[in-house]
Design an enzyme around this catalytic site. Structure first.
Site, PDB file in Angstrom:
ATOM      1  N   ASP A 183      -8.364  -3.640 -34.030  1.00  0.00           N
ATOM      2  CA  ASP A 183      -7.485  -2.600 -33.489  1.00  0.00           C
ATOM      3  C   ASP A 183      -8.166  -1.282 -33.133  1.00  0.00           C
ATOM      4  O   ASP A 183      -7.487  -0.300 -32.826  1.00  0.00           O
ATOM      5  CB  ASP A 183      -6.338  -2.327 -34.459  1.00  0.00           C
ATOM      6  CG  ASP A 183      -6.814  -1.810 -35.811  1.00  0.00           C
ATOM      7  OD1 ASP A 183      -7.997  -2.009 -36.130  1.00  0.00           O
ATOM      8  OD2 ASP A 183      -6.008  -1.211 -36.536  1.00  0.00           O
ATOM      9  N   GLU A 184      -9.492  -1.228 -33.150  1.00  0.00           N
ATOM     10  CA  GLU A 184     -10.146   0.016 -32.749  1.00  0.00           C
ATOM     11  C   GLU A 184     -11.535  -0.255 -32.193  1.00  0.00           C
ATOM     12  O   GLU A 184     -12.179  -1.249 -32.533  1.00  0.00           O
ATOM     13  CB  GLU A 184     -10.213   1.026 -33.897  1.00  0.00           C
ATOM     14  CG  GLU A 184     -11.028   0.585 -35.086  1.00  0.00           C
ATOM     15  CD  GLU A 184     -11.151   1.693 -36.140  1.00  0.00           C
ATOM     16  OE1 GLU A 184     -11.361   2.866 -35.769  1.00  0.00           O
ATOM     17  OE2 GLU A 184     -11.056   1.360 -37.337  1.00  0.00           O
ATOM     18  N   ASP A 235      -7.759   3.762 -30.899  1.00  0.00           N
ATOM     19  CA  ASP A 235      -7.238   3.241 -32.159  1.00  0.00           C
ATOM     20  C   ASP A 235      -5.781   2.851 -31.946  1.00  0.00           C
ATOM     21  O   ASP A 235      -4.943   3.701 -31.625  1.00  0.00           O
ATOM     22  CB  ASP A 235      -7.353   4.316 -33.247  1.00  0.00           C
ATOM     23  CG  ASP A 235      -7.144   3.768 -34.652  1.00  0.00           C
ATOM     24  OD1 ASP A 235      -6.972   2.540 -34.782  1.00  0.00           O
ATOM     25  OD2 ASP A 235      -7.147   4.562 -35.603  1.00  0.00           O
TER      26      ASP A 235
END
EC number: 2.7.7.7
Length: 364
Positions: free
Chosen positions: A108-109, A14
């Protein structure tokens, strides 16, 4: 069913305050300052907040007006999704150096299954450290990670040592970790469910574990089975490299409320163009078109129509959005319009579900 029959080595990566961190990376004058991406001091919603802004209680999905009230020195930055996608692709290229089992959740993860990895390294903890280091070297950004036996626990673990840290929950610590965990930190337990659990005297995993399956299903419906299993370390969902997208769309929040249908049609044309771009970039089309209308009092209205054929072009999207707009009278003071497309022509993932049988001594 025992969680030890389903052990995998899962890493949840993350990125730390991704959008805000990218803006601070690209603009040194913003570094160390309280910034948010999206929204404004008068309108809109915060898409991301830097850690400097979070110290004041500013967070994503908060109105820009409230964020500014909490942090008068707050700096609002316009989003640049092309840039975020560019860096996201760089990060994913690193993931694929380690495993092909990569399941992106957003820009983003992502989840990585490194049970059998390309480096031949049996330590998921070492791999996570190496991946975070590679991300820092390649992009200049910090990432956090959670490492454990399944996706559920890995995701919970990735929040523990944020920012720029990681946490491993090995098999022998899974049960004690879950029993001591506040239920509000269980992924999938929202605010309403949390309050309901608290009223029932369920504050930790140990409290949750006291309830049998029938009781939990009675209190929480289908989610009851999920809670019953995860508190015992059981989560069978595999890392799916080809996650099936169920819908795709775009929406716009306006700097000033609009009430004229002419202005609404102008905005819908722009939104339809963006939806077309996103559909074509994914090479998909859809049958169900939904128009979303948010009013100044924050109430939301949706209108949908399912066609007999798939569409993806701006002209057809706009035509259907217009029909939905005229379906009934629109109240005054519209602050947001959105168009989404569902019932996509994507095929279901038919990958077989494999079970990894191992002993409890499972090096992490």
């Amino acid at each position: 069913m025992d969680f030890r029959d389903y052990l995998r080595k899962i890493i949840h990566v993350d990125m730390d305050a991704f959008y805000a961190s990218v803006e601070q990376l690209d603009n040194p004058s913003l570094r160390g300052k309280a910034i948010v991406v999206g929204g404004s001091s008068d309108r809109g919603v915060v898409a991301a907040a830097s850690y400097e802004a979070r110290k004041f209680g500013v967070k994503s999905a908060m109105s820009g007006k409230l964020a500014k009230r909490l942090c008068p020195e707050l700096i609002f930055v316009k989003s640049n999704f092309d840039r975020y996608r560019e860096i996201s692709e760089q990060i994913r290229s690193i993931f694929f150096e380690y495993t092909d089992l990569v399941e992106p959740l957003s820009l983003d993860e992502a989840y990585l299954d490194v049970t059998h990895n390309k480096k031949g390294n049996p330590s998921a903890t070492q791999l996570a450290t190496e991946i975070r280091k590679r991300i820092k070297e390649k992009t200049g950004l910090n990432a956090s990670a959670g490492i454990s036996i399944n996706k559920f626990i890995a995701k919970v673990a990735s929040d523990i040592n944020k920012p720029n840290g990681q946490k491993t929950i090995p098999p022998e610590e899974v049960i004690s970790f879950l029993e001591g965990l506040d239920v509000r930190k269980f992924h999938g337990v929202g605010k309403v469910t949390q309050e309901k659990m608290y009223k029932m005297g369920i504050f930790t995993g140990a409290d949750l574990k006291k309830y049998n399956l029938a009781d939990l299903e009675d209190k929480f419906g289908k989610s009851g089975k999920h809670y019953y299993q995860v508190v015992r370390g059981i989560h069978l969902s595999e890392v799916k490299p080809n996650r099936i997208r169920k819908s795709l769309g775009a929406e716009r929040t306006f700097s000033e409320n609009i009430s004229s249908e002419i202005f609404m049609l102008e905005r819908l044309e722009q939104i339809a163009a963006e939806v077309e771009r996103r559909l074509k970039s994914k090479d998909v089309a859809g049958k169900t078109i939904t128009l979303k209308i948010k009013y100044s009092d924050f109430s939301i209205q949706t209108r949908s129509k399912t066609l007999a054929y798939y569409i993806s072009s701006k002209s057809l999207l706009l035509e259907e959005a217009k029909n939905l707009l005229y379906q009934e009278e629109v109240r005054e003071s519209v602050r947001l319009l959105g168009i989404s497309v569902a019932n996509l022509n994507t095929e279901k993932d038919s990958a077989s579900k494999a079970k990894v049988n191992v002993q409890l001594k499972f090096p992490f």
